[in-house]
Structures are given as C-alpha cells and as structure tokens.
Write an enzyme that holds these catalytic residues in place. Structure first.
Site, PDB file in Angstrom:
ATOM      1  N   ARG A 156       0.843  -1.209   0.000  1.00  0.00           N
ATOM      2  CA  ARG A 156       0.000   0.000   0.000  1.00  0.00           C
ATOM      3  C   ARG A 156       0.872   1.251   0.000  1.00  0.00           C
ATOM      4  NH1 ARG A 156      -4.659   0.491   4.395  1.00  0.00           N
ATOM      5  NH2 ARG A 156      -2.897   0.851   5.786  1.00  0.00           N
ATOM      6  N   LYS A 258      -2.768   6.389   1.550  1.00  0.00           N
ATOM      7  CA  LYS A 258      -2.642   6.798   2.953  1.00  0.00           C
ATOM      8  C   LYS A 258      -1.673   7.973   3.074  1.00  0.00           C
ATOM      9  CE  LYS A 258      -3.062   4.494   7.386  1.00  0.00           C
ATOM     10  NZ  LYS A 258      -4.398   4.996   7.643  1.00  0.00           N
ATOM     11  N   GLU A 294     -16.074   7.021   4.586  1.00  0.00           N
ATOM     12  CA  GLU A 294     -15.284   6.469   5.696  1.00  0.00           C
ATOM     13  C   GLU A 294     -15.603   7.221   6.968  1.00  0.00           C
ATOM     14  OE1 GLU A 294     -10.987   6.170   5.484  1.00  0.00           O
ATOM     15  OE2 GLU A 294     -11.128   5.876   3.332  1.00  0.00           O
TER      16      GLU A 294
END
Ligand code: COI
Length: 412
Positions: A156, A258, A294
C-alpha cells in the site's frame, strides 16, 4: 553514526544494498529529469548531487542506554493503555538521496527522538508524505511477536508513493525494517491481552524544495508506541455523526492512498463532533452527498438481514487491510459480502454498523446521527461485528489454533 544493526548481530538486516527490488527506480529517474528541467521550480534537480548540509540529522545511538533486550517497559500501566503516545527506545531510519536513484539504502536503528528537517522540505511545505499503521502482538504460547500481513502495508505504501511521486522501499526492506523496529522496542510490546505495539511507518519528502515539485530526498522512518483501544469508549460501541458539509475525499484526489494530507482536513469536523459528545464523524461522498465513504480513521460496514456491505474502494476510500481481511473472514463464515455504493438510506435501514481499521480493529457502532435524527443499531453478543472481531483478533494475537490464512508473520 553508529548503527544498532552493526552492534547487535540479531538485528542484522539481510537484504542487500545493491538490490534492484526497491520500488520507484523508474519513477525516480523520471522525477530526476523533471526536477532538472523545472524552470524556477525547485532550485536544483535530481541530476545534481545535492550538498549534505541540508539533510536531516538524527538522534545518536547511545549504546550504554541500549535496553532493547529488556522484557518490560518500565513503569507503564499496561491496564490503562489508550492510544496516546508513549515514546519507546528506537526508531528505524533510511534516506533516499538523488544518488540512490530511487533505491532506499540499508537503514539504521537510532534512538527515538526528534529529527531535523529543512524548513523547505517537501513534507512540511507540500504534504508530500505517507504513513502506515501496524500492530505487533506478544505471542501467547511462546517467545516472540506476531505481525499481521505486513507485506500488505508495504504494497500500500508503494501504491501511495506512486501517487505522491515518491520512491518507496521494497516490500522486503519494509518488512525487515518493521521487524527490526519491533525487536529493538520489544520491552514495549504489551503483555498478552493488554494491547499491541503500534508501528508507524512514515515516508516523507525530507529534501528541500521551494517551487512545487517532488522533494529531492526522501526519509523512510518507523517509530513504535504501545497502545490499547483507539476510542475512549474502549471496546464499547461508538456513536457517530454524519457530516454532510465537509468531505474527506473527492474523485481524482488522494482518498485512496494513505497520505498524511488526508487526515488534517478531517480535524475540524472531528473536533465539532467530539464537542457535541459524538465519538467520531462519518463522511459522505462529495459528489452526491449520499453515499458512505469512511469514518475519520477507519472503514465502515453495514449489515442488513445477514448481508454485509461496505463502500467499494474506487479512489476516494482507503483500501484498508483490516477491511480486506474482514471481508474475507465474513465470506469464509458464510456471509454474503457486497462491495458497492452504500447509501445513507442503506445505513439508516441497517441492523448493524461497524468500523474497521488497524487502530480501531472492529468497532461496533451503536448510533449514527444524520440530519438531527439518531438511528440505533444492534451491538453486543450474537452480532456479526462481534463474531468478526473475535475471529480477526484471535488470528492477529496468535491465538487461533492455526493461521490457515498465512496472515501472521512471526518476529523472534
Ligand atoms: C490506523 O488505523 O492505523 C490508522 O492509520 C488510522 C490513524 C488515523 C490512527
């Protein structure tokens, strides 16, 4: 600087500096060219060997004070660990300079402490940075610790680095660095059942840049802190409020990676929500203001009639590793799981709502307030979220009879 790696044979890294597996080599070469030709855009290109004078400095290792073999974290109250920062002993650091051409050199463990950054570093000026969150648990039956799917975090970070124009460590480097950080801070891994050692890998543009362009130097750093439950509610169900004015992400933006830049923008809404007694904020999509995205720090799921649904990850939603694992575990247990657009109407009609994330694990939601109406959901025994929490945490903590998924990695 002396490295703990050379002082302590047990922590010696195995990957080689000459490895070509580092991620971002091609990207780096492209960036080097772009920087070199960016007229007025950076005051120096990657093709130049930049002076070391501006590079960050790190706290020196103090071998006399090396306590990495100790078993206990001193005076810490293991029964009351929240998610506050308890400084630990060591952090792992490596830097990728222009001459490294996108491959991170072998890193070092150094004392945990402040780092020096150029005031014009890419991360301070333009938020060129990513982070990860991971946990190491103390194994119940034997010595050592367990990590959960660390290579997923590594991958990721690589995907995020691509989006943010940064070189990234290889998967092997990343996992090795995490293992070293756990071992060096082993005395801070909470006793079984009390919490975990939270690992925070950071990848930031640490080199100076004035015009908007990728930084000329990158720092990959991992620090650690013992943690308990993320929310002040502990394991008790949480209360969310839907925000329909502020949004966390937009199509074409960076919601799906992220980056550090995704988190400060939620603070305004989060603080407002907390001041009104809510645990956190649930965000809707920025286009239709109708579909769930989210919660500030985690993914969201709804359950209706035994069917589990969660927003699919199409760029605005973080592909959570806990999310992915929970989807697989739910399917294994016979639930139908749908990754799709989940509307606010789906949520209002749901039997259960829960959140997933490394920090929050699987957190049941007891109420969601939307446009002034408070909706209640099932929590407690015999809920899908409880079942998934138990299944997931027994694997993560090394308590499952066997890890048939091969998700855990032993550190010893
Ligand atoms: C995590 O769950 O580890 C995260 O990265 C979320 C963070 C905001 C605590």
């Amino acid at each position: 600087m002396a490295a703990l790696t050379s002082a302590k044979g047990a922590l010696l890294p195995s990957w080689a500096r000459s490895s070509s597996s580092g991620h971002g080599g091609d990207l780096w070469r492209v960036l080097g060219k772009a920087l070199a030709t960016a007229g007025g855009g950076g005051g120096g290109g990657c093709s130049l060997l930049l002076p070391r004078r501006w590079q960050s400095s790190l706290p020196q290792l103090d071998h006399v004070a090396d306590r990495s073999n100790e078993e206990s974290g001193g005076e810490i109250d293991w029964d009351n660990l929240g998610f506050g920062l308890t400084p630990t002993d060591y952090m792992y650091v490596t830097r990728c300079s222009p001459e490294d051409r996108g491959d991170f050199p072998r890193g070092e463990l150094c004392r945990y402490g402040n780092i020096e950054l150029s005031p014009s570093s890419g991360v301070l000026n333009y938020a060129q940075g990513l982070f990860e969150g991971m946990k190491a648990y103390r194994r119940p039956d034997r010595a050592g610790y367990t990590l959960f799917r660390p290579e997923e975090n590594a991958r990721r970070m690589q995907r995020g680095a691509e989006r943010m124009c940064m070189p990234a460590p290889s998967v092997e480097q990343f996992v090795h660095a995490v293992r070293q950080t756990v071992l060096a801070n082993r005395r801070w891994v909470p006793p079984q059942g009390k919490g975990a050692l939270y690992l925070r890998p950071l990848l930031v543009g640490s080199g100076p840049i004035l015009g908007l362009a990728p930084a000329p130097e990158y720092t990959f750093l991992i620090y650690a802190a013992p943690v308990g439950n993320y929310f002040k509610e502990g394991l008790a169900p949480i209360n969310l409020v839907v925000h329909d004015e502020f949004h966390r992400a937009m199509p074409g933006g960076t919601g799906g990676v992220k980056t550090i830049a995704n988190y400060a923008p939620v603070l305004r809404a989060q603080m407002d929500a907390k001041s009104k007694g809510f645990t956190d904020v649930l965000y809707l999509d920025s286009v239709h203001k109708r579909y769930l995205e989210e919660v500030s720090s985690c993914n969201v799921f709804v359950v209706k009639g035994g069917v589990v649904a969660t927003p699919d990850t199409r760029g605005t939603i973080l592909p959570g590793i806990t999310r992915k694992s929970v989807i697989e575990l739910a399917r294994d247990r016979g639930y139908k799981v749908e990754e799709r657009l989940v509307s606010i109407d789906d949520l209002v009609a749901a039997d259960e709502v829960f959140c997933t994330g490394t920090a929050v694990v699987v957190a049941p939601v007891s109420t969601v307030t939307y446009q002034g109406e408070r909706y209640e959901f099932r929590t407690g025994p015999d809920t899908v979220s409880q079942e998934l929490y138990t299944t997931l945490t027994s694997i993560q903590m090394g308590m499952a009879a066997e890890d048939s998924k091969g998700w855990t990695v032993a550190v010893e």
